[in-house]
Design a protein around this motif. Sequence first.
Motif, mmCIF file in Angstrom:
data_model
loop_
_atom_site.group_PDB
_atom_site.id
_atom_site.type_symbol
_atom_site.label_atom_id
_atom_site.label_comp_id
_atom_site.label_asym_id
_atom_site.label_seq_id
_atom_site.Cartn_x
_atom_site.Cartn_y
_atom_site.Cartn_z
ATOM 1 N N ALA A 47 -12.371 19.052 3.743
ATOM 2 C CA ALA A 47 -11.983 17.963 4.639
ATOM 3 C C ALA A 47 -11.177 18.463 5.819
ATOM 4 O O ALA A 47 -11.085 17.785 6.845
ATOM 5 C CB ALA A 47 -11.171 16.915 3.872
ATOM 6 N N THR B 70 -11.563 17.410 -0.591
ATOM 7 C CA THR B 70 -11.509 16.009 -0.989
ATOM 8 C C THR B 70 -12.806 15.627 -1.683
ATOM 9 O O THR B 70 -13.845 16.260 -1.482
ATOM 10 C CB THR B 70 -11.282 15.094 0.226
ATOM 11 N N TYR B 71 -12.731 14.587 -2.509
ATOM 12 C CA TYR B 71 -13.924 13.955 -3.052
ATOM 13 C C TYR B 71 -14.155 12.665 -2.275
ATOM 14 O O TYR B 71 -13.200 11.945 -1.945
ATOM 15 C CB TYR B 71 -13.746 13.608 -4.530
ATOM 16 N N GLY B 72 -15.407 12.368 -1.992
ATOM 17 C CA GLY B 72 -15.739 11.129 -1.307
ATOM 18 C C GLY B 72 -17.004 10.513 -1.876
ATOM 19 O O GLY B 72 -17.906 11.226 -2.323
ATOM 20 N N GLU C 175 -12.345 7.779 -0.999
ATOM 21 C CA GLU C 175 -12.015 9.193 -0.868
ATOM 22 C C GLU C 175 -10.667 9.484 -1.508
ATOM 23 O O GLU C 175 -9.780 8.626 -1.562
ATOM 24 C CB GLU C 175 -12.002 9.631 0.593
ATOM 25 N N LYS D 14 -6.562 14.754 0.657
ATOM 26 C CA LYS D 14 -6.957 16.125 0.970
ATOM 27 C C LYS D 14 -5.969 17.080 0.321
ATOM 28 O O LYS D 14 -4.761 16.951 0.523
ATOM 29 C CB LYS D 14 -6.983 16.334 2.483
#
Length: 223
Positions: free
Chosen positions: A46, A55-57, A123, A126
Amino acid sequence: MAEIPGAKAELERLGRHMRAHLLELVARLTPEAEVFPEKLGHPSVADWHEPLKYTYGMTSRGARPDTVPPAELAQRAAEVLAAAGWAVVEEVADAYCVTGRSEDVMIRVRVSTVSEVVLYIAETPKMALATPEPFTRPEPLRTADTLDPGYVLCYECDGLGWCPCCYGRGWVPDTERGRRRCPECHQDRVCPICRGAGEKYAADLQDCERGYYPELSEERPDG
């Protein structure tokens, strides 16, 4: 780079937290909608500044039922998030927007007022997963003492072999974006002149190239 203890596990935990609540929200509001990606998978970068932050989104695009007005669906989204303990902010502009936050995880539901589209965006925060290490320039592939017979050091990389601009990384630092594609090798990583050899065959040099080597005769060698 050295892994930050517990950082990866914490980001995965937050990712699972995000995914579970997004799936519940979609199931309650627009159950026919699919969530992408289908699995948590791997985090994405990110922020490309050092240290890199990940990050996961997840997203989903559903359709509001004809019998449910936009304001009512947005209110349902707010109620579901609030009941789960999320802090909720509601906004109305060109759409009804509901944003929930929990442990720095964000889920936003945007209900269009001009169509049936319901957009979900989720999300995690970060996070840096490893500490950066100082960059060390690679050793040259060729030196004056290791040249093959009849060869000279590449005039572009001076024997390095790797791209002399990015030193084999494929990218260069960028103040605004963190990183940008190397303007010289365009992510090929190797020197664009010698293609990674670190040396050039003297007999094949063009006239314009021979100017880089005063020690060579001005006359192109025969044969």
